[in-house]
Enzyme design. Structure first.
Site, PDB file in Angstrom:
ATOM      1  N   HIS A 118       0.797  -1.169  -0.064  1.00  0.00           N
ATOM      2  CA  HIS A 118       0.178  -0.075  -0.220  1.00  0.00           C
ATOM      3  C   HIS A 118       0.867   1.188  -0.118  1.00  0.00           C
ATOM      4  CE1 HIS A 118      -2.683  -2.779   2.242  1.00  0.00           C
ATOM      5  NE2 HIS A 118      -3.329  -2.532   1.313  1.00  0.00           N
ATOM      6  N   ASP A 141      -3.300  -7.321  -7.401  1.00  0.00           N
ATOM      7  CA  ASP A 141      -4.699  -7.693  -7.691  1.00  0.00           C
ATOM      8  C   ASP A 141      -4.923  -7.410  -9.225  1.00  0.00           C
ATOM      9  OD1 ASP A 141      -5.909  -8.052  -5.182  1.00  0.00           O
ATOM     10  OD2 ASP A 141      -4.775  -6.203  -4.732  1.00  0.00           O
TER      11      ASP A 141
HETATM   12  P1  AMP Z   1      -6.397  -3.857  -0.439  1.00  0.00           P
HETATM   13  O1  AMP Z   1      -6.230  -3.036   0.963  1.00  0.00           O
HETATM   14  O2  AMP Z   1      -5.704  -5.107  -0.144  1.00  0.00           O
HETATM   15  O3  AMP Z   1      -7.775  -3.802  -0.836  1.00  0.00           O
HETATM   16  O4  AMP Z   1      -5.334  -3.227  -1.421  1.00  0.00           O
HETATM   17  C1  AMP Z   1      -5.482  -1.819  -1.699  1.00  0.00           C
HETATM   18  C2  AMP Z   1      -4.614  -1.499  -3.065  1.00  0.00           C
HETATM   19  O5  AMP Z   1      -3.073  -1.971  -2.748  1.00  0.00           O
HETATM   20  C3  AMP Z   1      -4.972  -2.344  -4.243  1.00  0.00           C
HETATM   21  O6  AMP Z   1      -4.911  -1.545  -5.299  1.00  0.00           O
HETATM   22  C4  AMP Z   1      -3.958  -3.538  -4.213  1.00  0.00           C
HETATM   23  O7  AMP Z   1      -3.981  -4.044  -5.838  1.00  0.00           O
HETATM   24  C5  AMP Z   1      -2.795  -2.739  -3.650  1.00  0.00           C
HETATM   25  N1  AMP Z   1      -1.648  -3.898  -2.904  1.00  0.00           N
HETATM   26  C6  AMP Z   1      -2.093  -5.054  -2.178  1.00  0.00           C
HETATM   27  N2  AMP Z   1      -1.081  -5.586  -2.201  1.00  0.00           N
HETATM   28  C7  AMP Z   1      -0.159  -5.083  -2.808  1.00  0.00           C
HETATM   29  C8  AMP Z   1       1.313  -5.425  -2.927  1.00  0.00           C
HETATM   30  N3  AMP Z   1       1.832  -6.366  -2.420  1.00  0.00           N
HETATM   31  N4  AMP Z   1       2.016  -4.501  -3.859  1.00  0.00           N
HETATM   32  C9  AMP Z   1       1.468  -3.683  -4.358  1.00  0.00           C
HETATM   33  N5  AMP Z   1       0.184  -3.228  -4.216  1.00  0.00           N
HETATM   34  C10 AMP Z   1      -0.558  -4.029  -3.467  1.00  0.00           C
END
Ligand code: AMP
Length: 301
Positions: A58, A171
């Site tokens: 994030h 994702d």
């Molecule tokens: P989430 O909180 O899991 O819904 O993720 C929020 C955003 O962070 C989304 O755009 C995810 O694709 C991105 N994200 C989550 N994990 C990663 C990671 N390991 N590397 C890069 N972006 C990430």
């Protein structure tokens, strides 16, 4: 540039004030007002939508947004409509204090933290239905998931009014779904795709990694190992899609607590299965390690 002590002190104070003066906004109307004020001042707005429990993945999005936009907004919202029955909505990890500290340290201007009633009023009845790109992979194993994702992202866009929005390639299908929605609805938002951030041993960072026991954490590495194997096959010129699937499945089947949800090789744009690999492919998988469902992918090109 030579600064006197007094000037340095004032500059330091200003820097500190900027960090401290991050707005925490719980209500949609207030968020929109804030964004309208930014626009009226000619400032660009960047949005990083998250479900919180922030990790380096994030933070990489927030840094990228900070570097490219005047006003950085991070949204933290665990969106109920993207969770299916029996999924982990109720136990999704949360750390409000830690998240706010991290956002502040990166110079975030505003954190939008609505509760569900702010986003879904009592008579909410409109949803975004995305077509074929939302159907395979996670769309097939989590029915309704991308309908929830597309709906909340459209709402966030309408509330935060961003010029740019940052999403992680971890994702990958979500990114394609959102790009498709932006194109089909003529939305005025640049979708910026950011690289997957991994732990040192290759495990993709995820808020859900917090669920893993130490033993499961070890086994979870099979996702990355399988993807690395796919990359090696691609480098060696393998063209038969089945051979990729067999090799990835074989690596995952070695782990006693890992259960495959899907292992796929698809076209990186349409996300439809590829039987024959030419110049580009996406290896994508979802695996349950114990009770935790993890996803990861690798672009082969
Ligand atoms: P989430 O909180 O899991 O819904 O993720 C929020 C955003 O962070 C989304 O755009 C995810 O694709 C991105 N994200 C989550 N994990 C990663 C990671 N390991 N590397 C890069 N972006 C990430």
């Amino acid at each position: 540039m030579n600064l006197t002590w007094k000037q340095a002190f004032l500059l330091g104070g200003l820097f500190l004030f900027q960090k401290i003066s991050m707005e925490i906004i719980p209500a949609s109307a207030q968020m929109k007002q804030w964004s309208r004020r930014c626009k009226a001042q000619g400032k660009s707005i960047g949005l990083v939508p998250t479900m919180g429990y922030l990790h380096e993945g994030h933070l990489s999005l927030i840094r990228r947004c900070r570097a490219a936009t005047d006003s950085v907004v991070v949204s933290i919202f665990v969106n109920p409509t993207q969770f299916g029955p029996g999924e982990d909505l109720d136990r999704y990890p949360r750390d409000e204090e830690g998240d706010l500290r991290k956002c502040r340290e990166l110079g975030t201007d505003a954190v939008f933290m609505p509760d569900a009633s702010q986003i879904y009023g009592p008579n909410h009845q409109t949803y975004v239905e995305v077509g074929p790109v939302a159907e395979p992979l996670c769309g097939a194993t989590r029915p309704g998931h991308f309908r929830g994702v597309a709906t909340v992202v459209l709402k966030l866009f309408n509330i935060v009014l961003p010029d740019r929005a940052y999403f992680g390639s971890k994702d990958y299908q979500q990114l394609q779904v959102i790009k498709t929605m932006v194109r089909d609805f003529d939305l005025d938002v640049d979708v910026v795709a950011c690289q997957t951030v991994r732990e040192q041993d290759g495990l993709a960072m995820s808020s859900r990694n917090a669920y893993l026991s130490p033993e499961e954490r070890n086994e979870a590495l099979c996702l990355y190992k399988a993807l690395t194997r796919a990359r090696a096959l691609f480098a060696a010129g393998e063209t038969n899609g089945d051979n990729y699937l067999k090799a990835m499945r074989e690596i995952i089947s070695r782990e006693p607590n890992a259960e495959i949800d899907y292992v796929s090789l698809v076209d990186p744009e349409s996300l439809q299965d590829l039987e024959k690999v030419d110049s580009r492919a996406l290896a994508a998988l979802a695996v349950r390690v114990g009770r935790t469902r993890l996803i990861d992918n690798m672009l082969l090109e």
